[in-house]
Design an enzyme around this catalytic site. Structure first.
Site, PDB file in Angstrom:
ATOM      1  N   HIS A 281       3.214   6.549  -6.837  1.00  0.00           N
ATOM      2  CA  HIS A 281       2.425   7.699  -7.277  1.00  0.00           C
ATOM      3  C   HIS A 281       3.333   8.934  -7.324  1.00  0.00           C
ATOM      4  O   HIS A 281       3.323   9.699  -8.289  1.00  0.00           O
ATOM      5  CB  HIS A 281       1.265   7.893  -6.288  1.00  0.00           C
ATOM      6  CG  HIS A 281       0.179   8.826  -6.757  1.00  0.00           C
ATOM      7  ND1 HIS A 281      -0.872   9.187  -5.950  1.00  0.00           N
ATOM      8  CD2 HIS A 281      -0.011   9.473  -7.923  1.00  0.00           C
ATOM      9  CE1 HIS A 281      -1.661  10.023  -6.617  1.00  0.00           C
ATOM     10  NE2 HIS A 281      -1.163  10.202  -7.819  1.00  0.00           N
TER      11      HIS A 281
ATOM     12  N   HIS B  70       1.743   4.538  -2.785  1.00  0.00           N
ATOM     13  CA  HIS B  70       1.875   5.995  -2.638  1.00  0.00           C
ATOM     14  C   HIS B  70       3.227   6.457  -3.182  1.00  0.00           C
ATOM     15  O   HIS B  70       3.327   7.484  -3.863  1.00  0.00           O
ATOM     16  CB  HIS B  70       1.805   6.383  -1.157  1.00  0.00           C
ATOM     17  CG  HIS B  70       0.423   6.349  -0.562  1.00  0.00           C
ATOM     18  ND1 HIS B  70      -0.650   6.999  -1.125  1.00  0.00           N
ATOM     19  CD2 HIS B  70      -0.041   5.775   0.584  1.00  0.00           C
ATOM     20  CE1 HIS B  70      -1.725   6.816  -0.345  1.00  0.00           C
ATOM     21  NE2 HIS B  70      -1.380   6.065   0.694  1.00  0.00           N
TER      22      HIS B  70
ATOM     23  N   HIS C 183       0.837  -1.208   0.000  1.00  0.00           N
ATOM     24  CA  HIS C 183       0.000   0.000   0.000  1.00  0.00           C
ATOM     25  C   HIS C 183       0.872   1.259   0.000  1.00  0.00           C
ATOM     26  O   HIS C 183       0.725   2.140  -0.850  1.00  0.00           O
ATOM     27  CB  HIS C 183      -0.914  -0.025   1.235  1.00  0.00           C
ATOM     28  CG  HIS C 183      -1.738   1.215   1.411  1.00  0.00           C
ATOM     29  ND1 HIS C 183      -3.080   1.258   1.128  1.00  0.00           N
ATOM     30  CD2 HIS C 183      -1.405   2.456   1.839  1.00  0.00           C
ATOM     31  CE1 HIS C 183      -3.535   2.483   1.375  1.00  0.00           C
ATOM     32  NE2 HIS C 183      -2.528   3.225   1.810  1.00  0.00           N
ATOM     33  N   GLU C 184       1.769   1.331   0.976  1.00  0.00           N
ATOM     34  CA  GLU C 184       2.602   2.532   1.089  1.00  0.00           C
ATOM     35  C   GLU C 184       3.508   2.671  -0.131  1.00  0.00           C
ATOM     36  O   GLU C 184       3.802   3.782  -0.567  1.00  0.00           O
ATOM     37  CB  GLU C 184       3.429   2.497   2.378  1.00  0.00           C
ATOM     38  CG  GLU C 184       2.598   2.452   3.662  1.00  0.00           C
ATOM     39  CD  GLU C 184       1.557   3.559   3.762  1.00  0.00           C
ATOM     40  OE1 GLU C 184       1.743   4.627   3.147  1.00  0.00           O
ATOM     41  OE2 GLU C 184       0.537   3.346   4.444  1.00  0.00           O
TER      42      GLU C 184
END
Ligand SMILES: [Zn+2]
Length: 750
Positions: free
Chosen positions: A536, A533, A529-530
């Site tokens: 991104h 980011h 998940h991190e």
């Protein structure tokens, strides 16, 4: 106007003035936080030179410099244009950006008492500074003029978007208010900044000091070897050699609750964890929360909004709290229904154990040797042999494991030996290569703020430098609980190309030196998940820094990160990187199939604990100006919702850092579900295509989601990726709930 000339002049002038005033020219002149970052990769943060005493003078100097820059833009005799106003603003505040980024890194990762004193002093002053910029009337007039003329000039779509964003942010910050209201606004913001700092420091204190130390092996009954090893290492590092410690952080608490046979200790660990910030002592957060809610409600009224939630959501995808609430409520009913089924399954196992002679835990009678600060009420031993167990919140994870084993023949402890932190990190890199064309290489010689932090260089498919990725995996005193991504520098190219620096931080419990760290499936998902980011941020290819990377709407920003979680369970990743820590063998296919069959197992629990937090957050911030007793509000709200008694909120109000450590996620915890609705729908674009590694879908994803930052309205961007708006059905499928057919469509943002 040259940004660098302006900045150079500003820094010199300020340093001279400060030096003359204090007579400490050499020391202040050497403040390593102020100069441009030097070294490779377009400059790197000088963590090796930073000391806590540097922060205050550096923040003061850089705030003063930025105010001068803002005045220079505001007083420009030339008529306002995009270039002399908005582009100039993008180029200003560079020193403050650098200083405050390192300041934030210390706050999250290195929060010593010495640092906290500086933070307490500077938080309200930073808020005051922010208001001085927003309330600069001449500056706002120029911004408004550029914004009003945005369609008549020759602005690019990205420049129009920036005009809209800056103008909107100024208005939302009170730029249009009268003098009295502006004054009050600034008072409120400064007070809130102090309250947020105290709130965060209180939670950190409860996470650091309330450590449960066990000195008997019998206290560890049921715990797998990996959890025992972590507990021993945790005790050792805190001066309790030869004992075992359960830290008051999620990564320590959840494995204990999942496996400890000692029901009495599960309850103790659970109570200590869920009462963070709620112990009626000097670190209790309830009064702070009441004041925060009051001030937020007053501020929203000043700005012309019904409630804080309405103000916060105005520039989100959801637009209104009512629409966000609609989504939460649509999922609440099936989630709670699933909890009932889960509890029934667990109760059946608990009853069977009771009949067959009780839980092993009940036989052991010792209590922890040192339960520092533990205020759990002493309860009767209702778990004596043969006594009936009614599933309580400290039982949920424990019996869920037993159901998982019974229903799916899946033992998390069978999976964990295959989940080595370092191998999974390699797996993430591999996925980044397949989907984004990124290549990660470890680099040395880059200064870090702690020896546990390591750095990788990221290059794209053509071998061009894209950015740096810092990884800080382990829990330590002074580090916030949980996991997060941070951008130390955002990508931009309007003056010259500047590459990004991002970090991923988590709280894995460090094992013995040289031994691989084994993590749970959930922690592995969080890791991905991190990293989503981070990707991104790394994929960003925009002109202006305010629109770069993860600077997108709050309820959109969790979409790229949640999307990346999906690649963890792909056979391509598991076969290559889920390798047994002793044998090196990949996870067996049969075990993977079990994981797949159990994909939506315990989803009732996961969704309900999350939704309870999201609903309480929205309701707290839709309550308007009335005085709120957080404990009572939480209790009554959950009762009215029909919260199952076997579950608590994932983040109870007194330690709900998402919503009280700052404005960021306030009235915004719903964002995870909003984003996951989009995520589930987006992932189906891959499964409808050639699968998770479909190159064409990956390219559309990069071009329309990851690379564009906030240069395009997210609803439009999503449509460009998917060809339509997201619906809710994919989310329901992902979570194993019956589909409702009602789709929360995403309206245009501006
Ligand atoms: Zn996230």
């Amino acid at each position: 106007m040259s940004r660098s000339l302006l900045m150079g002049a500003g820094v010199t002038a300020l340093l001279t003035a400060a030096a003359l005033a204090s007579g400490q020219a050499a020391e202040i002149g050497m403040n390593p936080l102020l100069p441009k970052w030097t070294g490779s990769y377009g400059g790197i943060p000088p963590f090796d030179k930073v000391k806590v005493e540097h922060f205050k003078p550096a923040l003061e100097a850089s705030m003063a410099e930025t105010l001068k820059e803002a005045d220079a833009i505001a007083n420009d005799p030339a008529p306002p244009t995009f270039q002399n106003t908005l582009a100039a603003m993008e180029g200003s505040g560079r020193t403050l950006d650098r200083v405050s980024n390192v300041f934030g890194i210390y706050s999250n990762n290195m929060s010593t008492p010495e640092f906290q004193a500086v933070e307490t002093e500077m938080a309200p002053r930073l808020a005051e500074f922010g208001d001085k910029i927003t309330q600069n009337e001449k500056l706002f007039k120029r911004i408004a003029a550029v914004y009003d003329a945005r369609e008549s000039g020759n602005l690019t779509p990205e420049q129009k978007r920036l005009s809209w964003l800056v103008y909107t942010n100024f208005v939302r910050g009170g730029a249009k208010l009268g003098p009295e209201a502006k004054k009050r606004m600034s008072e409120i913001n400064q007070r809130l900044a102090s309250l947020y700092t105290s709130f965060t420091q209180n939670v950190l204190s409860d996470e650091t000091t309330y450590v449960l130390v066990f000195d008997r092996e019998s206290d560890l009954a049921g715990l797998p070897d990996s959890v025992r090893a972590s507990a021993a290492a945790a005790a050792d590092s805190r001066g309790h050699k030869g004992k075992w410690a359960v830290l008051n952080t999620r990564s320590s608490v959840e494995p204990f609750l999942s496996y400890s046979d000692r029901r009495d200790l599960r309850e103790k660990v659970w109570r200590t964890f869920v009462n963070r910030g709620d112990n009626g002592d000097a670190k209790d957060n309830n009064k702070l929360i009441t004041e925060i809610l009051h001030l937020r409600a007053e501020r929203a009224k000043l700005l012309g909004f019904t409630t804080h939630a309405h103000w916060r959501l105005e520039n989100s995808m959801a637009k209104t709290p009512e629409r966000a609430m609609q989504l939460l409520e649509a999922v609440w009913t099936p989630a709670v229904a699933r909890v009932r089924e889960e509890v029934a399954d667990m109760q059946a196992i608990a009853d069977k154990e009771t009949r067959s002679g009780g839980i092993p835990a009940a036989k052991a009678g010792s209590t922890p040797a040192a339960a520092e600060g533990d205020d759990a009420p002493k309860r009767g031993r209702e778990d004596e042999v043969g006594a009936k167990v009614k599933i309580e919140p400290w039982d949920y994870r424990y019996y869920a494991e037993k159901v998982r084993k019974a229903k799916y023949d899946l033992d998390e402890n069978e999976v964990k030996p295959y989940l080595q932190l370092e191998k999974l990190r390699e797996g993430m890199f591999w996925v980044a290569g397949e989907i984004f064309g990124f290549h990660f290489t470890p680099v040395t010689g880059v200064p870090v703020y702690h020896p546990d932090v390591h750095v990788w260089e990221v290059k794209d498919a053509s071998g061009t430098h894209v950015g740096l990725w810092y990884f800080d995996p382990y829990a330590r005193p002074g580090k916030q609980s949980g996991a997060w991504m941070n951008a130390y520098r955002t990508q931009e190219k309007f003056e010259r190309p500047i590459t990004t620096i991002v970090s991923n931080n988590s709280n894995f419990v460090k094992g013995k030196p040289g031994e691989p760290i084994l993590i749970s499936w959930t922690d592995a998902q969080t890791l991905f998940h991190e990293f989503g980011h981070a990707l991104h941020g790394l994929s960003s290819n925009v002109t202006y820094p305010s629109l770069a990377g993860t600077n997108v709407a709050r309820d959109y920003v969790e979409f790229p990160s949640q999307l990346l979680e999906h690649w963890l369970s792909t056979p391509e990743v598991l076969n290559r990187f889920a390798l047994h820590y002793q044998t090196g063998q990949p996870i067996p296919r049969a075990l993977v199939e079990k994981i797949e069959r159990a994909a939506t197992f315990n989803e009732g629990f996961d969704t309900t604990e999350y939704l309870a937090s999201a609903l309480v957050d929205l309701k707290l911030h839709m309550a308007g100006g009335k005085t709120i007793d957080p404990d009572a509000f939480e209790r009554e709200t959950l009762a009215a919702l029909g919260m199952p008694s076997e579950i608590v909120m994932r983040h109870r109000t007194p330690h709900f850092g998402h919503i009280f450590a700052g404005d960021g996620y306030s009235a915004g915890y719903y964002s995870y579900l909003w984003s996951d609705t989009i995520t589930a729908d987006a992932y189906e674009a891959f499964t409808e295509g050639k699968g998770p590694y479909d190159k064409a879908v990956a390219k559309r994803l990069r071009d329309n989601v990851f690379a564009i930052g906030n240069t395009v309205d997210p609803a439009d961007a999503y449509r460009a990726f998917r060809g339509r708006d997201p619906g809710i059905d994919a989310l329901m499928r992902k979570r194993g709930f019956p589909a409702t057919g009602s789709a929360p469509s995403a309206p245009s943002q501006n």
